[in-house]
Design a protein around this motif. Structure first.
Motif, PDB file in Angstrom:
ATOM      1  N   UNK A 157       5.602  39.452 -12.004  1.00  0.00           N
ATOM      2  CA  UNK A 157       5.957  40.861 -11.767  1.00  0.00           C
ATOM      3  C   UNK A 157       5.338  41.438 -10.511  1.00  0.00           C
ATOM      4  N   UNK A 158       4.192  40.892 -10.133  1.00  0.00           N
ATOM      5  CA  UNK A 158       3.572  41.376  -8.888  1.00  0.00           C
ATOM      6  C   UNK A 158       4.462  41.043  -7.702  1.00  0.00           C
ATOM      7  N   UNK A 159       5.088  39.881  -7.739  1.00  0.00           N
ATOM      8  CA  UNK A 159       6.025  39.513  -6.667  1.00  0.00           C
ATOM      9  C   UNK A 159       7.210  40.480  -6.643  1.00  0.00           C
ATOM     10  N   UNK A 160       7.763  40.720  -7.818  1.00  0.00           N
ATOM     11  CA  UNK A 160       8.943  41.579  -7.916  1.00  0.00           C
ATOM     12  C   UNK A 160       8.617  42.988  -7.415  1.00  0.00           C
ATOM     13  N   UNK A 161       7.497  43.510  -7.859  1.00  0.00           N
ATOM     14  CA  UNK A 161       7.125  44.871  -7.459  1.00  0.00           C
ATOM     15  C   UNK A 161       6.798  44.955  -5.973  1.00  0.00           C
ATOM     16  N   UNK A 162       6.224  43.893  -5.438  1.00  0.00           N
ATOM     17  CA  UNK A 162       5.921  43.882  -4.004  1.00  0.00           C
ATOM     18  C   UNK A 162       7.219  43.898  -3.190  1.00  0.00           C
ATOM     19  N   UNK A 163       8.222  43.176  -3.658  1.00  0.00           N
ATOM     20  CA  UNK A 163       9.513  43.174  -2.959  1.00  0.00           C
ATOM     21  C   UNK A 163      10.142  44.562  -2.988  1.00  0.00           C
ATOM     22  N   UNK A 164       9.992  45.229  -4.139  1.00  0.00           N
ATOM     23  CA  UNK A 164      10.640  46.538  -4.303  1.00  0.00           C
ATOM     24  C   UNK A 164      10.105  47.607  -3.350  1.00  0.00           C
ATOM     25  N   UNK A 165       8.920  47.413  -2.835  1.00  0.00           N
ATOM     26  CA  UNK A 165       8.353  48.409  -1.917  1.00  0.00           C
ATOM     27  C   UNK A 165       9.182  48.506  -0.637  1.00  0.00           C
ATOM     28  N   UNK A 166       9.692  47.361  -0.157  1.00  0.00           N
ATOM     29  CA  UNK A 166      10.387  47.382   1.134  1.00  0.00           C
ATOM     30  C   UNK A 166      11.828  46.892   1.079  1.00  0.00           C
ATOM     31  N   UNK A 167      12.270  46.463  -0.124  1.00  0.00           N
ATOM     32  CA  UNK A 167      13.622  45.879  -0.188  1.00  0.00           C
ATOM     33  C   UNK A 167      14.408  46.404  -1.387  1.00  0.00           C
ATOM     34  N   UNK A 168      15.709  46.499  -1.203  1.00  0.00           N
ATOM     35  CA  UNK A 168      16.593  46.696  -2.349  1.00  0.00           C
ATOM     36  C   UNK A 168      16.687  45.322  -3.006  1.00  0.00           C
ATOM     37  N   UNK A 169      16.422  45.274  -4.308  1.00  0.00           N
ATOM     38  CA  UNK A 169      16.398  43.975  -4.994  1.00  0.00           C
ATOM     39  C   UNK A 169      17.703  43.783  -5.769  1.00  0.00           C
ATOM     40  N   UNK A 170      18.428  42.757  -5.382  1.00  0.00           N
ATOM     41  CA  UNK A 170      19.722  42.472  -5.995  1.00  0.00           C
ATOM     42  C   UNK A 170      19.628  41.140  -6.733  1.00  0.00           C
ATOM     43  N   UNK A 171      20.040  41.146  -7.998  1.00  0.00           N
ATOM     44  CA  UNK A 171      20.019  39.898  -8.757  1.00  0.00           C
ATOM     45  C   UNK A 171      21.419  39.325  -8.871  1.00  0.00           C
ATOM     46  N   UNK A 172      21.553  38.065  -8.536  1.00  0.00           N
ATOM     47  CA  UNK A 172      22.825  37.362  -8.760  1.00  0.00           C
ATOM     48  C   UNK A 172      22.743  36.691 -10.122  1.00  0.00           C
ATOM     49  N   UNK A 173      23.691  37.007 -10.952  1.00  0.00           N
ATOM     50  CA  UNK A 173      23.717  36.496 -12.314  1.00  0.00           C
ATOM     51  C   UNK A 173      24.860  35.503 -12.460  1.00  0.00           C
ATOM     52  N   UNK A 174      24.666  34.498 -13.294  1.00  0.00           N
ATOM     53  CA  UNK A 174      25.770  33.580 -13.613  1.00  0.00           C
ATOM     54  C   UNK A 174      25.560  33.052 -15.025  1.00  0.00           C
ATOM     55  N   UNK A 175      26.631  32.659 -15.661  1.00  0.00           N
ATOM     56  CA  UNK A 175      26.522  32.099 -17.009  1.00  0.00           C
ATOM     57  C   UNK A 175      25.890  30.713 -16.934  1.00  0.00           C
TER      58      UNK A 175
END
Ligand code: S3P
Length: 179
Positions: free
Chosen positions: A91-109
């Motif tokens: 989560x620290x990685x995810x939150x660090x990305x969110x400070x400067x980036x729009x975070x988009x997740x690509x989902x697939x089955x």
């Protein structure tokens, strides 16, 4: 969206085989952004393949390299960042990305993921007697992290180009001047 965020970059997260790298390159082209892939960065820096790092030093060493790279990404501007599939499960990685980036997740089955990765051999986590079971297990563990992205896009029925168009649109919406 929190006010303390500066969405100057765009980060792609998601499971292996969801198309982060191919889609990311197209998005970068559209936005006239640089493109960067965290796995490539780690490989260039260490002079070793991801498989080799996993084999010789183990997954924790690889995750430490990922954390280091994430820390450096804050200095980037106008960059599309494609991330390794396990990176946002810290989560620290995810939150660090969110400070400067729009975070988009690509989902697939699971089925689509398997279709896309079954003939590739460079992913150590899928060097498993039951790779489909492994995909199932990892997806279940990781879904709660992936779902914390700002935008979630199902890629099952979309070409890389279509997914890229959706992302560009979302990025422009997120950065539109406030009225
Ligand atoms: C991993 C995904 C890989 C790579 C490494 C570990 C994971 O990246 O970082 O093999 O934990 O899901 P891709 O998602 O680009 O395949």
């Amino acid at each position: 969206m929190h006010n303390d965020r500066q969405l100057v970059n765009l980060a792609l997260i998601g499971f292996m085989g969801t198309g982060k790298t191919s889609v990311g390159r197209v998005v970068a082209e559209h936005l006239h952004f640089d493109f960067l892939d965290t796995d490539d960065l780690i490989q260039t820096r260490t002079g070793r393949t991801i498989a080799d790092i996993f084999a010789r030093e183990g997954e924790p060493a690889f995750r430490a390299l990922e954390r280091q790279v994430v820390g450096e990404l804050a200095a980037r501007n106008k960059t599309v960042i494609s991330t390794g599939g396990g990176l946002p499960t810290n989560l620290e990685n995810l939150n660090a990305l969110k400070v400067h980036a729009l975070v988009v997740c690509l989902w697939a089955s699971e089925e689509k993921i398997w279709e896309r990765v079954r003939n590739q051999s460079h992913r150590p986590l899928l060097h498993d007697p039951d790779p489909q079971g492994k995909i199932h297990e990892l997806l279940k563990i990781r879904a709660p992290f992936y779902q914390q992205a700002d935008v979630l896009i199902n890629t099952d029925q979309r070409s890389a180009r279509e997914v890229a168009q959706q992302i560009v649109l979302q990025f422009k919406l997120a950065n539109r001047p406030e009225r």
